[in-house]
Motif scaffolding. Structure first.
Motif, PDB file in Angstrom:
ATOM      1  N   UNK A 247    -158.960 -19.520  -1.677  1.00  0.00           N
ATOM      2  CA  UNK A 247    -157.538 -19.557  -1.359  1.00  0.00           C
ATOM      3  C   UNK A 247    -156.729 -18.729  -2.335  1.00  0.00           C
ATOM      4  N   UNK A 248    -155.460 -18.516  -1.983  1.00  0.00           N
ATOM      5  CA  UNK A 248    -154.507 -17.884  -2.892  1.00  0.00           C
ATOM      6  C   UNK A 248    -154.827 -16.462  -3.282  1.00  0.00           C
ATOM      7  N   UNK A 249    -155.449 -15.672  -2.405  1.00  0.00           N
ATOM      8  CA  UNK A 249    -155.788 -14.297  -2.780  1.00  0.00           C
ATOM      9  C   UNK A 249    -154.531 -13.488  -3.098  1.00  0.00           C
ATOM     10  N   UNK A 250    -154.646 -12.623  -4.094  1.00  0.00           N
ATOM     11  CA  UNK A 250    -153.548 -11.728  -4.458  1.00  0.00           C
ATOM     12  C   UNK A 250    -154.141 -10.465  -5.067  1.00  0.00           C
ATOM     13  N   UNK A 251    -153.567  -9.317  -4.720  1.00  0.00           N
ATOM     14  CA  UNK A 251    -154.073  -8.043  -5.221  1.00  0.00           C
ATOM     15  C   UNK A 251    -152.961  -7.231  -5.861  1.00  0.00           C
ATOM     16  N   UNK A 252    -153.214  -6.711  -7.032  1.00  0.00           N
ATOM     17  CA  UNK A 252    -152.303  -5.813  -7.737  1.00  0.00           C
ATOM     18  C   UNK A 252    -153.150  -4.802  -8.504  1.00  0.00           C
TER      19      UNK A 252
ATOM     20  N   UNK B  52    -156.905  -4.825  -8.352  1.00  0.00           N
ATOM     21  CA  UNK B  52    -157.615  -6.043  -8.738  1.00  0.00           C
ATOM     22  C   UNK B  52    -157.291  -7.150  -7.755  1.00  0.00           C
ATOM     23  N   UNK B  53    -158.319  -7.759  -7.180  1.00  0.00           N
ATOM     24  CA  UNK B  53    -158.133  -8.847  -6.226  1.00  0.00           C
ATOM     25  C   UNK B  53    -158.620 -10.147  -6.857  1.00  0.00           C
ATOM     26  N   UNK B  54    -157.700 -11.106  -6.968  1.00  0.00           N
ATOM     27  CA  UNK B  54    -158.040 -12.407  -7.522  1.00  0.00           C
ATOM     28  C   UNK B  54    -157.917 -13.477  -6.447  1.00  0.00           C
ATOM     29  N   UNK B  55    -158.561 -14.610  -6.679  1.00  0.00           N
ATOM     30  CA  UNK B  55    -158.454 -15.730  -5.757  1.00  0.00           C
ATOM     31  C   UNK B  55    -158.911 -17.008  -6.424  1.00  0.00           C
TER      32      UNK B  55
ATOM     33  N   UNK C 145    -152.387 -17.521   7.733  1.00  0.00           N
ATOM     34  CA  UNK C 145    -151.754 -17.515   6.413  1.00  0.00           C
ATOM     35  C   UNK C 145    -152.334 -16.428   5.538  1.00  0.00           C
ATOM     36  N   UNK C 146    -152.089 -16.557   4.230  1.00  0.00           N
ATOM     37  CA  UNK C 146    -152.611 -15.580   3.274  1.00  0.00           C
ATOM     38  C   UNK C 146    -151.769 -14.328   3.228  1.00  0.00           C
ATOM     39  N   UNK C 147    -152.006 -13.413   4.134  1.00  0.00           N
ATOM     40  CA  UNK C 147    -151.230 -12.178   4.324  1.00  0.00           C
ATOM     41  C   UNK C 147    -151.130 -11.363   3.039  1.00  0.00           C
ATOM     42  N   UNK C 148    -152.260 -10.785   2.647  1.00  0.00           N
ATOM     43  CA  UNK C 148    -152.329  -9.917   1.468  1.00  0.00           C
ATOM     44  C   UNK C 148    -152.432  -8.472   1.938  1.00  0.00           C
TER      45      UNK C 148
END
Length: 726
Positions: free
Chosen positions: A100-105, A108-111, A399-402
């Motif tokens: 859950x909670x994936x985020x990329x900047x 780098x992709x974290x979750x 959901x999510x939408x990264x």
């Protein structure tokens, strides 16, 4: 941010740890009544259990211990408890991980990864969407705290993807301090700990600057800055520069905010701009501020503008979701060069579905839309031209939408019968491809039928009801049935896979979800229809759903169990006091039951914009009319009820459960149990260790099975293949 979500089996409390040693009583201890009376607008209200509001009073602790002892005696001897424990442990300890909670900047992709037997989710670097062997652990809270009681509240990557700020809290308090971690080395940066960024009242948030040298963050009062009564309110925004003591952080925004302000921070991809969305408590009113390259904050929208969210595009503009003259939402384009609403233009007018979120990419907008419970993902170009729907599962939640590249997305999608999984959406060929970040199902629910219907509420409103049952289930009125709902705070209950629901269905049960007014299912008017002086509509909606289940022979009252938590716990209190004859068993988790005293608690102040205040004559009248503890009537035959509470709960003070249990035990004319499961080490349910979740569900399910006259049948289980090694 503070997440107002409906309580589910994933948000639970720890096992009982209050001092309940020694021989348990044959019956629960009766609570002393003390003469206390308060007059509201000419109405005198007796409050004989007001003394139970003090958590430090030895008499309160003694009474609670006695209740816990009685509860343990009752629950521990229930038939079928151990087979249930084995099955629940098997299901909740399923080793296939969830993400859950994936985020990329910055590439780098974290979750967050949850994989039993780990007690808490861990923060990972996702090395590949198609090969989980390439992931690596970045922050493991069970290493930070080996007790398993510390959890990650949220995290925020710097724009270059090299650093991550992580909020962690302990024991369900939600009181989170932020530490900063180096992504490459997976080590915490020395002397970088910012205290009291997150809380259970106003939540918490953070936004990095462009160079990754510091960040804006939400700050609660520290030390003696304010008296104790004000330390969970008056949240403001400060700026922290890495490498400097947090005591030297600089004030940015918020001195003029409401006492009950809750702020979300978000920066543009280049870090040049930052939005601060400031909520006036929990009722759905927002101000919007923008910080730009000039280093100043500008107010973009006020409450009356009804801008509920804002996202930065890559075209020099921001896209605002507004509900002004558009209950279901419209999308505005705001040029950042001239950030005033008179320069904004409507890109997407109000439609048939309720827009809940907007994600701008290079050449399009993705619109997350609510359809009365299920959701969909619609696409338009930057001028608003229709581009169709992303092909998601039927009757599902999106959901999510990264954002990925120019116009692609990572999307999480799941349904009542399929576990949520992450998919890669390709804009070029309109294709959704499942990634390796997908949990396998511990129970095969392919033989489950999902029925979407509507109940008719007291005022004629149609209320969505989703019913899950095994194909071929006979509608003879004899099926044990479980009904849940929430109805508040603009929160909708979306489709979601639950292994415990699967277990219930295996045992011949029917499961139902009511989408009540007060939520966001059909826009702001639907929310308003179940808030403030309209709150009674929520309870009427729920009763209508319960009646449909009995009238259409899915079940009968003595075989109908209901469950809800938090605001859904209030729903349970109202349901059982207004229609005690309709239910066979009630599970009320961390609920609000004294509507006249809740605003005296820290988070109760935030609830005023959703529930109302006793200071207002009309709102008092509405609150008093449904307040569960005040609607309990002596000599009434109440159904079996299990109440849960957590001593560290920052959202709902456990005194609500104490007072409600005391009042009901004194009033009921039924031999059925009124039980309190009071926990001394937990909060509202967030951050609960896995072992504790299992313990609570064993109690809940053994209670419901017994009260509905069910016997757990181990041979009814249907095995599926074991998950592949991770």
């Amino acid at each position: 941010m503070k997440s107002r979500i409906a309580m589910t089996t994933a948000a639970l409390l720890l096992p009982l740890v209050s001092g309940a040693a020694g021989k348990a009583p044959a019956k629960p201890a009766a609570a002393e009544k003390q003469p206390v009376e308060t007059t509201y607008h000419g109405t005198a209200v007796a409050d004989p259990y007001q003394w139970m509001e003090s958590a430090t009073d030895p008499k309160v602790q003694q009474w609670t211990d006695s209740q816990n002892a009685y509860t343990r005696t009752y629950l521990d001897k229930l038939p079928g408890r151990e087979p249930l424990r084995q099955r629940i442990t098997e299901l909740l300890s399923w080793k296939s991980p969830s993400y859950g909670g994936l985020d990329e900047r910055g590439g780098t992709l974290l979750g967050l990864k949850f994989q039993p037997p780990k007690q808490q989710p861990t923060l990972i670097v996702v090395g590949s969407l198609d090969d989980t062997s390439k992931e690596r652990v970045l922050v493991d809270p069970t290493v930070v705290d080996t007790s398993g009681k510390t959890t990650i509240d949220w995290f925020q990557l710097s724009h270059d993807g090299k650093k991550v700020a992580v909020s962690m809290s302990k024991g369900g308090t939600e009181s989170g301090d932020v530490s900063v971690w180096d992504v490459a080395s997976a080590k915490a940066m020395p002397n970088e700990l910012v205290p009291r960024v997150n809380g259970g009242t106003a939540g918490g948030s953070l936004a990095w600057n462009a160079k990754g040298t510091g960040f804006f963050y939400t700050r609660y009062p520290r030390g003696e800055e304010r008296p104790p009564v004000d330390r969970e309110v008056y949240q403001q925004v400060y700026f922290h520069t890495l490498g400097t003591p947090t005591e030297k952080d600089t004030y940015a925004l918020g001195k003029d905010f409401p006492r009950i302000a809750m702020t979300d921070l978000e920066s543009s991809d280049d870090g040049q701009y930052t939005f601060a969305r400031v909520a006036n408590g929990d009722g759905g009113e927002f101000d919007l501020y923008l910080h730009g390259p000039k280093g100043t904050w500008t107010q973009v929208a006020k409450y009356a503008d009804k801008v509920v969210s804002a996202r930065f595009g890559s075209d020099g503009a921001a896209y605002l979701l507004s509900r002004k003259d558009a209950s279901k939402g419209k999308v505005l384009r705001l040029p950042l060069a001239t950030p005033t609403l008179d320069k904004a233009t409507v890109v997407v007018p109000e439609g048939k579905a309720t827009v809940q979120a907007v994600v701008p990419t290079k050449s399009r907008l993705y619109l997350l839309e609510q359809l009365g419970g299920p959701s969909q993902l619609r696409m338009v170009d930057l001028t608003g031209k229709e581009l169709g729907l992303v092909p998601t599962l039927p009757v599902s939640a999106v959901g999510g939408l990264v954002r990925q590249g120019a116009d692609d997305l990572l999307v999480v999608n799941g349904s009542f019968t399929q576990p949520a999984a992450w998919f890669r959406y390709s804009a070029a060929d309109n294709k959704l491809t499942k990634t390796a970040l997908a949990r396998t199902a511990p129970i095969d629910m392919s033989d489950v039928e999902v029925v979407r219907t509507e109940a008719t509420s007291k005022d004629g409103t149609k209320v969505p009801l989703t019913i899950l049952k095994k194909k071929g289930t006979k509608l003879n009125g004899n099926n044990p049935t479980w009904l849940t709902g929430y109805g508040g705070f603009n929160v909708s209950i979306n489709p979601g896979y639950s292994a415990l629901t699967g277990m219930w269905l295996e045992q011949g049960g029917v499961f139902a979800v009511a989408n009540l007014r007060g939520g966001s299912e059909f826009g702001e008017e639907w929310h308003k229809g179940g808030s403030l002086t309209n709150k009674q509509n929520v309870f009427d909606d729920f009763y209508a759903c319960a009646k449909l289940l009995t009238d259409q022979k899915y079940t009968q009252p003595k075989k109908l169990a209901i469950q809800g938590g938090s605001n859904g716990g209030l729903l349970m209190g109202a349901a059982l006091t207004q229609h005690p004859e309709q239910y066979g068993a009630v599970v009320a988790r961390v609920g609000i039951y004294d509507m006249l005293r809740t605003e005296l608690t820290p988070n109760g102040q935030f609830n005023v914009t959703e529930y109302g205040s006793v200071k207002d004559p009309e709102q008092f009248k509405a609150l008093y009319a449904y307040s569960p503890v005040h609607r309990v009537k002596d000599g009434t035959k109440y159904p079996s009820v299990l109440f849960t509470s957590g001593a560290n709960d920052p959202r709902v003070d456990p005194f609500h459960s104490r007072k409600m249990v005391a009042r009901m035990q004194a009033a009921t004319a039924s031999p059925k149990p009124i039980l309190l499961r009071a926990n001394a080490e937990t909060g509202h349910g967030m951050g609960t260790p896995l072992s504790a979740r299992i313990e609570e569900e064993v109690d809940v399910y053994s209670f419901v099975f017994n009260e509905l006259g069910m016997t757990y049948k181990p041979n009814a289980t249907k095995k599926v293949s074991a998950p592949a090694p991770q």
